[in-house]
Motif scaffolding. Sequence first.
Motif, mmCIF file in Angstrom:
data_model
loop_
_atom_site.group_PDB
_atom_site.id
_atom_site.type_symbol
_atom_site.label_atom_id
_atom_site.label_comp_id
_atom_site.label_asym_id
_atom_site.label_seq_id
_atom_site.Cartn_x
_atom_site.Cartn_y
_atom_site.Cartn_z
ATOM 1 N N ASP A 104 30.286 58.176 17.362
ATOM 2 C CA ASP A 104 29.827 57.101 17.998
ATOM 3 C C ASP A 104 30.886 56.176 18.674
ATOM 4 O OD1 ASP A 104 30.641 56.861 15.635
ATOM 5 O OD2 ASP A 104 29.369 54.992 15.104
ATOM 6 N N ARG A 105 32.048 56.263 18.308
ATOM 7 C CA ARG A 105 33.117 55.480 18.906
ATOM 8 C C ARG A 105 33.893 56.092 20.077
ATOM 9 N NH1 ARG A 105 37.150 54.382 14.729
ATOM 10 N NH2 ARG A 105 35.957 54.894 12.899
ATOM 11 N N MET A 106 33.270 57.326 20.268
ATOM 12 C CA MET A 106 34.079 58.097 21.558
ATOM 13 C C MET A 106 33.543 57.904 22.818
ATOM 14 S SD MET A 106 34.723 61.869 19.752
ATOM 15 C CE MET A 106 36.123 62.113 18.646
ATOM 16 N N PRO A 107 34.152 57.925 23.961
ATOM 17 C CA PRO A 107 33.314 57.971 25.195
ATOM 18 C C PRO A 107 32.153 59.330 25.188
ATOM 19 C CG PRO A 107 35.621 57.719 25.418
ATOM 20 C CD PRO A 107 35.563 58.090 23.914
ATOM 21 N N ALA A 108 31.128 58.800 25.739
ATOM 22 C CA ALA A 108 30.040 59.700 25.567
ATOM 23 C C ALA A 108 30.255 60.895 26.163
ATOM 24 C CB ALA A 108 29.158 59.313 26.425
ATOM 25 N N ASP A 109 31.179 61.313 27.008
ATOM 26 C CA ASP A 109 31.555 62.813 27.622
ATOM 27 C C ASP A 109 32.196 63.553 26.615
ATOM 28 O OD1 ASP A 109 30.275 62.360 29.754
ATOM 29 O OD2 ASP A 109 32.074 61.919 31.209
ATOM 30 N N ILE A 110 33.222 62.706 25.946
ATOM 31 C CA ILE A 110 33.940 63.369 24.847
ATOM 32 C C ILE A 110 33.210 63.729 23.816
ATOM 33 C CG2 ILE A 110 35.806 63.085 23.339
ATOM 34 C CD1 ILE A 110 37.268 61.351 25.298
ATOM 35 N N ALA A 111 32.360 62.600 23.138
ATOM 36 C CA ALA A 111 31.376 63.090 22.119
ATOM 37 C C ALA A 111 30.562 64.545 22.496
ATOM 38 C CB ALA A 111 30.742 61.905 21.814
ATOM 39 N N LYS A 112 30.134 64.361 23.796
ATOM 40 C CA LYS A 112 29.524 65.653 24.044
ATOM 41 C C LYS A 112 30.083 66.844 24.096
ATOM 42 C CE LYS A 112 27.199 66.791 28.273
ATOM 43 N NZ LYS A 112 27.200 66.485 29.519
ATOM 44 N N ALA A 113 31.473 66.859 24.550
ATOM 45 C CA ALA A 113 32.254 68.230 24.425
ATOM 46 C C ALA A 113 32.559 68.353 23.005
ATOM 47 C CB ALA A 113 33.719 67.761 25.430
ATOM 48 N N VAL A 114 32.698 67.369 22.271
ATOM 49 C CA VAL A 114 33.274 67.932 20.510
ATOM 50 C C VAL A 114 31.890 68.344 20.240
ATOM 51 C CG1 VAL A 114 33.583 66.708 18.376
ATOM 52 C CG2 VAL A 114 34.785 65.840 20.429
ATOM 53 N N LYS A 115 30.663 67.881 20.426
ATOM 54 C CA LYS A 115 29.337 68.468 19.805
ATOM 55 C C LYS A 115 29.347 69.881 20.273
ATOM 56 C CE LYS A 115 26.797 64.417 19.994
ATOM 57 N NZ LYS A 115 25.803 63.550 20.542
ATOM 58 N N SER A 116 29.525 70.228 21.389
ATOM 59 C CA SER A 116 29.403 71.793 22.071
ATOM 60 C C SER A 116 30.687 72.361 21.863
ATOM 61 C CB SER A 116 28.909 71.485 23.442
ATOM 62 O OG SER A 116 29.955 70.916 24.351
ATOM 63 N N ALA A 117 31.714 71.976 21.309
ATOM 64 C CA ALA A 117 33.011 72.873 21.289
ATOM 65 C C ALA A 117 32.841 73.830 20.531
ATOM 66 C CB ALA A 117 34.085 71.707 21.002
ATOM 67 N N LYS A 118 33.844 75.095 20.507
ATOM 68 C CA LYS A 118 33.718 75.886 19.675
ATOM 69 C C LYS A 118 34.613 75.538 18.363
ATOM 70 C CE LYS A 118 33.685 80.843 21.384
ATOM 71 N NZ LYS A 118 33.922 80.904 22.791
ATOM 72 N N GLN A 119 34.196 75.894 17.257
ATOM 73 C CA GLN A 119 34.961 75.684 16.094
ATOM 74 C C GLN A 119 36.002 76.690 15.861
ATOM 75 O OE1 GLN A 119 33.081 73.617 12.666
ATOM 76 N NE2 GLN A 119 31.431 73.123 14.223
ATOM 77 N N LYS A 120 37.063 76.624 15.430
ATOM 78 C CA LYS A 120 38.108 77.584 15.169
ATOM 79 C C LYS A 120 38.967 77.188 14.018
ATOM 80 C CE LYS A 120 38.756 78.775 20.358
ATOM 81 N NZ LYS A 120 39.533 78.554 21.419
ATOM 82 N N PRO A 121 39.478 78.306 13.469
ATOM 83 C CA PRO A 121 40.480 77.858 12.435
ATOM 84 C C PRO A 121 41.440 77.024 12.814
ATOM 85 C CG PRO A 121 40.357 80.275 12.410
ATOM 86 C CD PRO A 121 39.392 79.796 13.523
ATOM 87 N N ALA A 122 42.163 76.200 11.914
ATOM 88 C CA ALA A 122 43.661 75.396 12.598
ATOM 89 C C ALA A 122 44.502 76.492 12.566
ATOM 90 C CB ALA A 122 43.838 74.374 11.475
ATOM 91 N N GLU A 123 45.547 76.274 13.527
ATOM 92 C CA GLU A 123 46.642 77.321 13.488
ATOM 93 C C GLU A 123 47.952 76.420 13.018
ATOM 94 O OE1 GLU A 123 47.259 78.687 17.708
ATOM 95 O OE2 GLU A 123 45.015 79.438 17.528
ATOM 96 N N LYS A 124 48.698 77.083 12.411
ATOM 97 C CA LYS A 124 49.896 76.235 11.945
ATOM 98 C C LYS A 124 51.020 76.215 13.249
ATOM 99 C CE LYS A 124 52.439 75.157 7.739
ATOM 100 N NZ LYS A 124 52.188 74.000 7.985
ATOM 101 N N LYS A 125 51.151 75.106 13.672
ATOM 102 C CA LYS A 125 52.118 74.910 14.923
ATOM 103 C C LYS A 125 53.558 74.277 14.306
ATOM 104 C CE LYS A 125 48.678 72.231 16.542
ATOM 105 N NZ LYS A 125 48.018 71.397 17.623
ATOM 106 N N PRO A 126 54.660 74.952 14.849
ATOM 107 C CA PRO A 126 55.670 74.401 14.614
ATOM 108 C C PRO A 126 55.772 72.818 15.314
ATOM 109 C CG PRO A 126 55.967 75.902 16.105
ATOM 110 C CD PRO A 126 54.648 75.984 15.766
ATOM 111 N N PRO A 127 56.426 71.860 14.735
ATOM 112 C CA PRO A 127 56.319 70.433 15.601
ATOM 113 C C PRO A 127 57.297 70.813 16.704
ATOM 114 C CG PRO A 127 57.934 70.633 13.646
ATOM 115 C CD PRO A 127 57.080 71.734 13.521
ATOM 116 N N ALA A 128 56.942 70.310 17.857
ATOM 117 C CA ALA A 128 57.354 70.394 19.237
ATOM 118 C C ALA A 128 57.666 69.104 20.002
ATOM 119 C CB ALA A 128 56.466 71.321 20.188
ATOM 120 N N TRP A 129 58.521 69.016 20.540
ATOM 121 C CA TRP A 129 59.156 67.519 21.221
ATOM 122 C C TRP A 129 58.318 67.653 22.696
ATOM 123 C CZ3 TRP A 129 61.023 64.953 17.656
ATOM 124 C CH2 TRP A 129 62.121 65.423 17.076
ATOM 125 N N TYR A 130 57.986 68.853 23.036
ATOM 126 C CA TYR A 130 57.273 68.960 24.374
ATOM 127 C C TYR A 130 55.887 69.356 24.317
ATOM 128 C CZ TYR A 130 62.008 67.957 25.756
ATOM 129 O OH TYR A 130 63.457 67.618 25.913
#
Lengths: 787, 341
Positions: A178-204
């Motif tokens: 409810d606090r997100m812009p409508a388009d983003i909320a919509k994208a989140v609702k329809s987004a594919k759910q995937k497992p989190a990947e472990k990422k090394p911290p990156a400066w870039y």
Amino acid sequence: MPAEDKYAYPPADERTYVGRRMGRVDGTAKSTGHAKYTYDYNAKGLLYGAFVRSPYAHARIKNINTSEAEKMSGVKAVEIVQKPGSEIYWAGDEVVAIAAVDEPTVRDAVRAVKVDYEQLPHLVIDSEEPPHNIPPDTSPLGLDDLEDMARNQVPTAQMVKEINERGITFKPEEAPLDRMPADIAKAVKSAKQKPAEKKPPAWYKPAAAETQGDADAAFQAPEVVISEGLYGLPVITHCCLETHGAVCEWTDSDHLLTHVSTQYISGIPGQMAEVVGIPAANIRQVQENIGGGFGSKFGPDRWGIYSAKLSKKAGGAPVKMMLSRAEELEVAGCRPSAYARVRVAAKKDGKLTAWDSFGWGTGGPGGGGSPPIPYLIRDRVPNYRIQWTAVVNNIGPARAWRAPNHPQACLITMAALDDLAHKLGMNPLEFFKKNIELTGPRANIYMDEFPVADELMGWSKRWHPRGDKTPGPIKRGLGMSMHTWGGRGHQSECDLTIQPDGSVTIKMGTQDLGTGTRTAILAVAADTLGLTPQQITLLYGDTRYPMSGGSGGSTTIGGVSSATRRASVDARDALFLKVAPVLGSTPEQLEVVKGQVRVKGQASKALSWKEACAKMGAVPINAHGKNLGGRDPLMNSGVGGVQMADVSVDTEAGIVKINKMVAVQDCGLVVSLETAESQCYGALIMGISYALFEEKVMDPTSGRMLNPNMEFYRLAGIGDIGELVVHMMVNKYDGRGVIGLGEPPVISPGAAISNAVANAIGVRVPMLPLTPARVLAALGEQKGENA
Amino acid sequence: MIQFEYLSPSSVKQALGLLSPNWGDTEVLAGGTDLLGLMKDFVLTPKRVVNIKHVSGLEAIRSEGDGGARIGALVTLDRIVEAAHIRQNYPALAQTVADAASTQIRNMATIGGNLCQRPRCWYFRNGMGLLPKTPDGKSMVVEGDNRYHAIFGNEGPAYFVSPSTIVPLLIAYGARLRIAGADGERELALEKFFRIPGSDAEREHDLKPNELVTEILLPSAKGVRAANYEVRQKASFDWPLATAAVALRMNGSAVESARIVMGAVAPVPWVSQEAAQAIANKTINEQTASAAGAAAVSKARSLSHNNYKVKLAAVAVKRALLVAVGQTVPDLSTAQRGGGA
Ligand SMILES: Cc1cc2nc3c(=O)[nH]c(=O)nc-3n(C[C@H](O)[C@H](O)[C@H](O)COP(=O)(O)OP(=O)(O)OC[C@H]3O[C@@H](n4cnc5c(N)ncnc54)[C@H](O)[C@@H]3O)c2cc1C
């Protein structure tokens, strides 16, 4: 008459205040020191709050010991802000909050807290070009990633694209949809759910290249003129004259009174309720005046939340937490940096054909969004390739800064185009005219504004090709730039009451950032009711009054003027209904003119305002105005502005001096001309400051800011600004409705000044601010010195 | 607030008795425009503050028979600007002092405090030390952002620059200093007063912790042509990036002797023999002044971020010389009015 038309503004010659010069209604209070700011709330029993801050730019908190501080006499409350185990991402981040009976005691208590940190590697420098071959991150997005993107003003379209392509690691219902812009909320609702990947911290964090047409082919086409350059601006701060801060007190065990220095009065309760544990309805925010926000004061922030928490712990006593100047500069907001290597190509006749850029910049720990380059022309330039790498670093958190990302995009684009015009041997004004179609819907406005700016600056008479040939070390030059901004009015509501004795009150929960909001509201109401602004009482700055959106994105003037106009028209018409029989006429036949209610055009059939109101009986008239948002014809979006700069450069000392700046600005229907002009003056001064002086200087070893003071964080003084000329395009585009103005005029000064310096000295100084070091280095390089 | 003892003696003798022989234990308070900021930021944490504003005998400007002047240490900058004797005999000084800081600060700041003010180095002012070190013992200034740091006298360990914009001109005029200490009074040339500290425990001058500056002695400036030129980015109220003060004795149109002193370029005011030699016996014009500027910086050594200051110091010397002989120098503040683009 159609329902909507009755709200339309009358033509210019029938208005007394709207579109005319009318003194700022709070000018006297401000210039005599009577205006009250958050800093001025000094209730009895006031406690002073302060934070223990991390001295490290990147660290993990290992241990916190507050026992010494808690034992000190005069210390009333201690709250841990970030627990052991938390990771700190910038120097100066809040760790512990303390309230005590006076400032010396709280400062001593802060120094008595012992915090152990594990130092982690930091990066605070961002101007060096990142490697070009880092693959973009395609891993699924966590909630933190989205928050980072939002905080760094990543454009909605880009966020939607990334959410669609990368997927998410959380369940949509875990997100604050409810606090997100409508388009983003919509994208989140329809987004594919995937497992989190472990990422090394990156400066870039490189983003995928964006392309249109075939840039490579366009650059290789025969007969094109190509210009290449490096352009950029560093991280700067907001440096609000009134530092960030809050005074909060519990009026009883479950009611909180807040004075947060904020750009969003109506939004404070909602943002604080959960963290302080009471319903938003029990929180009242009051603010009469704010001493600058520039995009950095929308939330309660830690100072708002912890002044409330400390107050609770201390039995409800008011706790004042105002940042010091050093804190203001270190932690209260950064404007993201932007740098880019740019190639641009045009046909010999000056028609732009291609753009190619590799850009980078930082918005602090989250990296940051990319500025909309090439500015103004992105949608229409036939061929482009745009690459952007966000630099994730520890310089401090980004916050929206007056026209987020636009001054950066404008500098990079307008400087590159100015260099191209030079290569083509064209006067930049002619070059911009030649390509004006690329600016799209506002092309006609720029074309209207060019001759005005030309005349005011004497551009056509005085412009010379690059490199002033006047003998001696002082070289003079002209530069120009142009800009746009959305600025559609936000949601805003207004209660207007006419009492039987003729007195009129308006209630609005809006805020006046110093932009002239109060003056504008009164101009609209006074004109509509045929009164003077002095006859109307405006109550504002309190959540007890009807809601109004945050003052960001230049949305206030559209929002409040429409709501006020609607309330005023309805109240006036309700009055006509009561008065018509007395005047022997019908409501439609009545008008208000200069304090009189009369039959249209008949001075003899008139009642004074007071007499007319007396006919109401004992019941006041109350009208509620509410604007219609996106479909409100009284407001609109999208302005055009053109600016020109005249500078002199002392080429021996590398000092740039502004002789004159011209700002020609459209904002649709101008509501309050004088305060609109003031917005432009202020923006020019702010623009001169970031063009010549401002830079958040960081120490690479300690990761700390070196200039958190106004001695070496320079701002322009009165002697540095030259002559400022502002021309508002009044009565030209009234039909478009009211459009916001706060941000647009601050977009162009950096580019116009940089271009003027190049015109004066014959060489581009790539980076802002245009300090003697940078000007001399550019001149040295031109002479082949190893500067 | 760190507790400290606050005392207001009324004589030099009393004051001296209250000062500790160790730096840091006690601090002298005059106008407070520098000291109070440093204390609020915990850069200095004295146990005792000795307010000398009520010490008698230090607040006069006296004219000497030969046209010279004696300025008491407690004389405020504003009074120097206003003093008829200074305006008449040392017009360049009146102008330079008028250009320093802001009206409010000039009303409070004393000339004694101006000589003893601490460096504006951002490492020092942010509490990282006068000679700040990285964890592995290198200079934070050398490793870090040294855009405002020294281009002379920067062999280490000090890299800050001497801050006063007034001192170089006083040195060029040949000012001497009177200092009171437990063993009586001593006098020395102002240029000898400044020293490059070798450790954080030392200061930027020759004062002992329990001594006081009491007076500045200015020799007569009859026949002297003096000027001070400051390169500042902002039009007003800004620390200069480089300054130069010159005092010339002329023989006809040729320079008989010259004192040229640069400010904001070294941990101490930097007297340039090279520049003085470059114009000895010469008429000052654009060429000779430029050559003197070039000579002045011939031995400069820049750090990673301050190469531009070498150019600015040369420009300052050149322009100070031209101003001293009454020639015009480029002036951005007039560009606004005249000239076409
Ligand atoms: C914003 C700002 C801008 C400034 N701009 C300039 C400028 O452009 N040019 C410039 O030259 N200066 C400038 N200054 C510095 C200012 O001139 C000095 O702060 C001032 O002269 C110090 O004098 P005071 O009397 O206030 O000294 P205090 O702050 O009282 O003392 C300063 C130091 O001198 C010591 N001290 C003072 N008097 C004596 C004495 N008689 N004997 C021994 N030790 C003593 C103190 O112990 C302390 O260490 C600026 C300062 C500020 C805050």
